[in-house]
Design a protein around this motif. Structure first.
Motif: not given
Length: 124
Positions: A107-124
């Protein structure tokens, strides 16, 4: 051994590798409050369970009794009880440290956090 503040990254990594627990029970002081608590995540990377406070972002970074302990550090009796548990129950301490590491990896590696952020930004 309580070492206090460590500024050098290589020294910090050495301390993490040689430690059994990470203790940083933050508390809110008027309007001053700990944010997410990145240092707890750094400790998790080294399989360390953390003893965190209950205010601010600490309970999000340390899941109580799953990846460490969250305690009100102003309640000295509770803090002493958690410290005693952390220091005397090696099996539980190791289990919590392993859980912290698994959470870090999933859940907390840099890559995972960036993917979550990008998904949140682009899905909303």
């Amino acid at each position: 051994i309580f070492h206090g503040k460590i500024n050098d990254n290589s020294t910090k990594e050495t301390f993490f590798k040689e430690s059994d627990i990470f203790l940083m029970p933050t508390y809110q002081d008027n309007f001053s409050i700990e944010g997410f608590g990145l240092t707890y995540i750094e400790a998790a990377k080294f399989c360390l369970p953390s003893i965190a406070g209950i205010s601010g972002g600490a309970p999000e970074a340390v899941i109580n009794k799953e990846t460490g302990w969250c305690v009100d550090p102003l309640d000295q009796g509770s803090l002493i009880d958690i410290l005693e548990e952390a220091l005397t129950d090696a099996s539980n301490r190791i289990n919590l440290g392993n859980n912290a590491f698994k959470r870090f990896e999933t859940e907390l590696t840099k890559d995972t956090a960036i993917k979550k952020l990008m998904k949140t930004v682009f899905e909303n």
